[in-house]
Design a protein around this motif. Structure first.
Motif, short mmCIF file in Angstrom:
data_model
loop_
_atom_site.label_atom_id
_atom_site.label_comp_id
_atom_site.label_asym_id
_atom_site.label_seq_id
_atom_site.Cartn_x
_atom_site.Cartn_y
_atom_site.Cartn_z
N PRO A 8 0.81 -1.22 0.00
CA PRO A 8 0.00 0.00 0.00
C PRO A 8 0.85 1.27 0.00
CG PRO A 8 0.17 -0.83 2.22
CD PRO A 8 0.88 -1.83 1.33
N ILE A 9 2.17 1.14 0.10
CA ILE A 9 3.05 2.31 0.18
C ILE A 9 3.06 3.00 -1.18
CG2 ILE A 9 5.36 3.14 0.73
CD1 ILE A 9 3.92 1.64 3.05
N ARG A 10 2.73 4.30 -1.18
CA ARG A 10 2.69 5.10 -2.41
C ARG A 10 3.60 6.31 -2.21
NH1 ARG A 10 1.20 1.08 -3.77
NH2 ARG A 10 -0.84 0.38 -4.38
N VAL A 11 4.82 6.21 -2.74
CA VAL A 11 5.78 7.30 -2.61
C VAL A 11 5.62 8.22 -3.81
CG1 VAL A 11 8.24 7.88 -2.55
CG2 VAL A 11 7.38 5.89 -1.28
N ALA A 12 5.47 9.52 -3.54
CA ALA A 12 5.35 10.50 -4.61
C ALA A 12 6.72 10.89 -5.14
CB ALA A 12 4.61 11.74 -4.12
N LYS A 13 7.72 10.99 -4.23
CA LYS A 13 9.05 11.40 -4.65
C LYS A 13 10.03 11.24 -3.50
CE LYS A 13 8.43 16.26 -3.41
NZ LYS A 13 8.50 17.63 -3.86
N ILE A 14 11.32 11.22 -3.87
CA ILE A 14 12.35 11.35 -2.85
C ILE A 14 12.30 12.82 -2.45
CG2 ILE A 14 14.82 11.31 -2.35
CD1 ILE A 14 15.06 9.01 -4.37
N ALA A 15 12.06 13.07 -1.18
CA ALA A 15 11.80 14.43 -0.75
C ALA A 15 13.01 15.11 -0.11
CB ALA A 15 10.63 14.46 0.23
N HIS A 16 13.83 14.35 0.60
CA HIS A 16 15.01 14.95 1.21
C HIS A 16 16.03 13.88 1.56
CE1 HIS A 16 12.47 14.16 4.84
NE2 HIS A 16 13.62 13.74 5.33
N ILE A 17 17.25 14.35 1.71
CA ILE A 17 18.35 13.51 2.14
C ILE A 17 18.98 14.19 3.35
CG2 ILE A 17 20.61 12.55 1.52
CD1 ILE A 17 19.64 12.58 -1.40
N VAL A 18 19.30 13.41 4.36
CA VAL A 18 19.96 13.93 5.55
C VAL A 18 21.37 13.35 5.58
CG1 VAL A 18 19.89 14.10 8.07
CG2 VAL A 18 17.76 14.12 6.76
N LEU A 19 22.35 14.24 5.53
CA LEU A 19 23.75 13.83 5.50
C LEU A 19 24.45 14.13 6.81
CD1 LEU A 19 24.70 15.33 2.01
CD2 LEU A 19 24.17 12.95 2.52
N PHE A 20 25.33 13.23 7.23
CA PHE A 20 26.24 13.52 8.33
C PHE A 20 27.45 14.22 7.72
CE2 PHE A 20 24.28 9.76 10.58
CZ PHE A 20 23.73 10.50 11.60
N VAL A 21 27.83 15.35 8.27
CA VAL A 21 28.98 16.11 7.78
C VAL A 21 29.86 16.52 8.95
CG1 VAL A 21 27.76 16.93 5.71
CG2 VAL A 21 27.71 18.30 7.82
N LYS A 22 31.13 16.83 8.66
CA LYS A 22 32.06 17.23 9.72
C LYS A 22 31.69 18.58 10.31
CE LYS A 22 35.81 14.60 7.68
NZ LYS A 22 37.05 14.65 6.94
N ASP A 23 31.30 19.53 9.46
CA ASP A 23 31.01 20.89 9.89
C ASP A 23 29.76 21.38 9.17
OD1 ASP A 23 30.89 23.65 10.31
OD2 ASP A 23 33.05 23.94 10.11
N PRO A 24 28.58 21.27 9.81
CA PRO A 24 27.34 21.66 9.13
C PRO A 24 27.33 23.11 8.61
CG PRO A 24 26.82 20.38 11.07
CD PRO A 24 28.30 20.66 11.12
N GLU A 25 27.90 24.03 9.35
CA GLU A 25 27.91 25.43 8.90
C GLU A 25 28.77 25.60 7.65
OE1 GLU A 25 26.03 27.99 9.87
OE2 GLU A 25 25.05 26.83 11.44
N ALA A 26 29.95 24.98 7.63
CA ALA A 26 30.82 25.07 6.45
C ALA A 26 30.15 24.38 5.26
CB ALA A 26 32.18 24.44 6.74
N SER A 27 29.52 23.24 5.51
CA SER A 27 28.83 22.54 4.43
C SER A 27 27.64 23.36 3.91
CB SER A 27 28.35 21.16 4.89
OG SER A 27 29.45 20.32 5.12
#
Length: 162
Positions: A8-27
């Motif tokens: 029954p799963i109906r995915v409309a789209k890939i909506a977001h990606i969450v990445l682990f990064v060393k420095d979120p502000e620099a990224s």
């Protein structure tokens, strides 16, 4: 539901990606400078304090950048991939939860983000995915404003209340 019945799963789209990064502000600066992304919100207190939510313009976030291991272990770069459901009702989410339980899918948690409610679960290789229903319209910036207001916080949802 038998193993041969259609999901029954109906995915409309890939909506977001969450990445682990060393420095979120620099990224975040890099994503802004290179991909012309807008910084929508910074995560407040909680497990992802220091995280940054970025958008290409319409959605509340397309890429989120969370503080990760300084060593940046390969294979551990992303936290989860968010899959926006085609349906937007909590009934759709309930059906998905029941389907996952029937199939023995390992569920990590269910979270209410204010802008959406999602079920976080694992694939057979341990990758975390999220199916979610978007509750605040992305048109006109309403979801961006809410994500900024609540600083990316999320409240656990009791599955018995779905």
């Amino acid at each position: 539901m038998s193993q041969t019945e259609k999901s029954p799963i109906r995915v409309a789209k890939i909506a977001h990606i969450v990445l682990f990064v060393k420095d979120p502000e620099a990224s975040a600066k890099w994503y802004s400078d290179v991909l012309n992304m807008k910084l929508v919100a910074r995560a407040g207190d909680g497990p992802y304090k220091g995280g940054v939510f970025m958008s290409f313009g319409l959605s509340d976030h397309d890429i989120a950048l969370f503080p990760g291991d300084a060593e940046g272990e390969k294979g551990k770069e992303f936290e989860h991939i968010g899959l926006m459901m085609d349906g937007t009702s909590m009934d759709d989410l309930r059906r998905n939860y029941s389907f996952f339980k029937e199939r023995g899918v390992k569920i990590a948690e269910i979270l209410d983000h204010g802008v959406s409610t999602g079920i976080y679960f694992y694939d057979p290789d341990g990758h975390m995915l999220e199916v979610f229903c978007q509750r605040i319209d992305q048109e006109g910036g309403a979801s961006q404003a809410e994500l900024n207001r609540n600083q990316g916080q999320a409240e656990p949802v009791d599955p018995t209340l779905l």
